[in-house]
Design a protein around this motif. Structure first.
Motif, PDB file in Angstrom:
ATOM      1  N   MET A   1       0.850  -1.177   0.000  1.00 23.08           N
ATOM      2  CA  MET A   1       0.000   0.000   0.000  1.00 23.08           C
ATOM      3  C   MET A   1       0.893   1.237   0.000  1.00 23.08           C
ATOM      4  N   ASN A   2       0.531   2.220  -0.816  1.00 15.44           N
ATOM      5  CA  ASN A   2       1.294   3.467  -0.920  1.00 15.44           C
ATOM      6  C   ASN A   2       0.371   4.675  -0.818  1.00 15.44           C
ATOM      7  N   ILE A   3       0.916   5.756  -0.323  1.00 17.40           N
ATOM      8  CA  ILE A   3       0.181   7.030  -0.253  1.00 17.40           C
ATOM      9  C   ILE A   3       0.149   7.637  -1.649  1.00 17.40           C
ATOM     10  N   THR A   4      -1.043   8.027  -2.074  1.00 17.84           N
ATOM     11  CA  THR A   4      -1.201   8.617  -3.408  1.00 17.84           C
ATOM     12  C   THR A   4      -1.501  10.108  -3.374  1.00 17.84           C
ATOM     13  N   ALA A   5      -2.047  10.598  -2.261  1.00 14.64           N
ATOM     14  CA  ALA A   5      -2.401  12.022  -2.183  1.00 14.64           C
ATOM     15  C   ALA A   5      -2.446  12.490  -0.739  1.00 14.64           C
ATOM     16  N   VAL A   6      -2.120  13.755  -0.560  1.00 11.37           N
ATOM     17  CA  VAL A   6      -2.253  14.435   0.730  1.00 11.37           C
ATOM     18  C   VAL A   6      -2.985  15.730   0.431  1.00 11.37           C
ATOM     19  N   LYS A   7      -4.186  15.864   0.982  1.00 14.83           N
ATOM     20  CA  LYS A   7      -5.040  17.003   0.654  1.00 14.83           C
ATOM     21  C   LYS A   7      -5.420  17.778   1.915  1.00 14.83           C
ATOM     22  N   PRO A   8      -5.023  19.034   1.985  1.00 16.10           N
ATOM     23  CA  PRO A   8      -5.450  19.861   3.115  1.00 16.10           C
ATOM     24  C   PRO A   8      -6.855  20.414   2.876  1.00 16.10           C
ATOM     25  N   PHE A   9      -7.622  20.564   3.938  1.00 21.70           N
ATOM     26  CA  PHE A   9      -8.905  21.255   3.811  1.00 21.70           C
ATOM     27  C   PHE A   9      -9.261  21.931   5.123  1.00 21.70           C
ATOM     28  N   VAL A  10     -10.008  22.994   4.994  1.00 25.06           N
ATOM     29  CA  VAL A  10     -10.372  23.831   6.141  1.00 25.06           C
ATOM     30  C   VAL A  10     -11.883  23.809   6.306  1.00 25.06           C
ATOM     31  N   VAL A  11     -12.331  23.686   7.548  1.00 24.31           N
ATOM     32  CA  VAL A  11     -13.750  23.753   7.870  1.00 24.31           C
ATOM     33  C   VAL A  11     -13.975  25.033   8.673  1.00 24.31           C
ATOM     34  N   ASP A  12     -14.851  25.883   8.175  1.00 25.96           N
ATOM     35  CA  ASP A  12     -15.157  27.141   8.845  1.00 25.96           C
ATOM     36  C   ASP A  12     -16.225  26.895   9.910  1.00 25.96           C
ATOM     37  N   ALA A  13     -15.887  27.219  11.134  1.00 25.30           N
ATOM     38  CA  ALA A  13     -16.828  27.028  12.247  1.00 25.30           C
ATOM     39  C   ALA A  13     -17.252  28.373  12.833  1.00 25.30           C
ATOM     40  N   GLU A  50       0.935  21.646   1.107  1.00 20.65           N
ATOM     41  CA  GLU A  50       1.182  21.534  -0.336  1.00 20.65           C
ATOM     42  C   GLU A  50       2.687  21.475  -0.640  1.00 20.65           C
ATOM     43  N   ALA A  51       3.472  22.251   0.098  1.00 25.51           N
ATOM     44  CA  ALA A  51       4.912  22.306  -0.147  1.00 25.51           C
ATOM     45  C   ALA A  51       5.649  21.058   0.328  1.00 25.51           C
ATOM     46  N   HIS A  52       5.052  20.311   1.242  1.00 25.45           N
ATOM     47  CA  HIS A  52       5.757  19.171   1.835  1.00 25.45           C
ATOM     48  C   HIS A  52       5.137  17.814   1.535  1.00 25.45           C
ATOM     49  N   LYS A  53       4.036  17.785   0.795  1.00 21.15           N
ATOM     50  CA  LYS A  53       3.382  16.503   0.558  1.00 21.15           C
ATOM     51  C   LYS A  53       4.222  15.554  -0.293  1.00 21.15           C
ATOM     52  N   HIS A  54       5.156  16.080  -1.068  1.00 22.96           N
ATOM     53  CA  HIS A  54       5.990  15.194  -1.891  1.00 22.96           C
ATOM     54  C   HIS A  54       6.907  14.305  -1.043  1.00 22.96           C
ATOM     55  N   TYR A  55       7.114  14.670   0.221  1.00 23.09           N
ATOM     56  CA  TYR A  55       7.898  13.824   1.116  1.00 23.09           C
ATOM     57  C   TYR A  55       7.108  12.586   1.552  1.00 23.09           C
ATOM     58  N   VAL A  56       5.802  12.629   1.404  1.00 28.71           N
ATOM     59  CA  VAL A  56       4.923  11.581   1.902  1.00 28.71           C
ATOM     60  C   VAL A  56       4.383  10.698   0.775  1.00 28.71           C
ATOM     61  N   ILE A  57       4.074  11.286  -0.368  1.00 30.25           N
ATOM     62  CA  ILE A  57       3.492  10.535  -1.480  1.00 30.25           C
ATOM     63  C   ILE A  57       4.471   9.449  -1.941  1.00 30.25           C
ATOM     64  N   GLY A  58       3.915   8.250  -2.100  1.00 31.51           N
ATOM     65  CA  GLY A  58       4.712   7.098  -2.503  1.00 31.51           C
ATOM     66  C   GLY A  58       5.200   6.251  -1.347  1.00 31.51           C
ATOM     67  N   GLU A  59       5.067   6.772  -0.125  1.00 29.00           N
ATOM     68  CA  GLU A  59       5.507   6.042   1.069  1.00 29.00           C
ATOM     69  C   GLU A  59       4.429   5.058   1.532  1.00 29.00           C
TER      70      GLU A  59
END
Length: 107
Positions: A1-13, A50-59
């Motif tokens: 199993m490999n990581i394919t995406a890292v997606k940030p999201f914000v929820v406004d409360a 977004e700037a650091h997700k490339h360190y995680v994708i594929g791991e």
């Protein structure tokens, strides 16, 4: 199993924003992690993710320790300080979520 995406999201409360990271895998399992977000930091946390997700994708998402070391010890990580640590923590929580789903165990 490999990581394919890292997606940030914000929820406004209304009174504050909640910052989350979704980590997806090639087996269709995903995990959600939350980072502590102060006033006005959500855009910076999104940019840091977004700037650091490339360190995680594929791991391998089950190899949390190696991923955590990679995020916190790459060259000049100390300059990012709280932002990198917050994003790394959110990713780590998402990896725990993935592990729990993968092993069908509570986390």
């Amino acid at each position: 199993m490999n990581i394919t995406a890292v997606k940030p999201f914000v929820v406004d409360a209304d009174w504050r924003n909640w910052f989350f990271v979704k980590v997806e895998t090639d087996e269709g399992i995903h995990g959600i992690g939350e980072a502590l977000s102060g006033e006005g930091l959500t855009a910076a946390l999104e940019a840091t993710t977004e700037a650091h997700k490339h360190y995680v994708i594929g791991e391998d998402p089950l190899n949390r320790k190696a991923i955590s070391r990679k995020l916190r010890r790459y060259p000049f990580a100390w300059r990012g300080g709280k932002l990198i640590n917050a994003v790394a923590a959110a990713i780590d929580i998402a990896l725990w979520d993935i592990a729990g789903k993968y092993y069908d165990e509570p986390v």
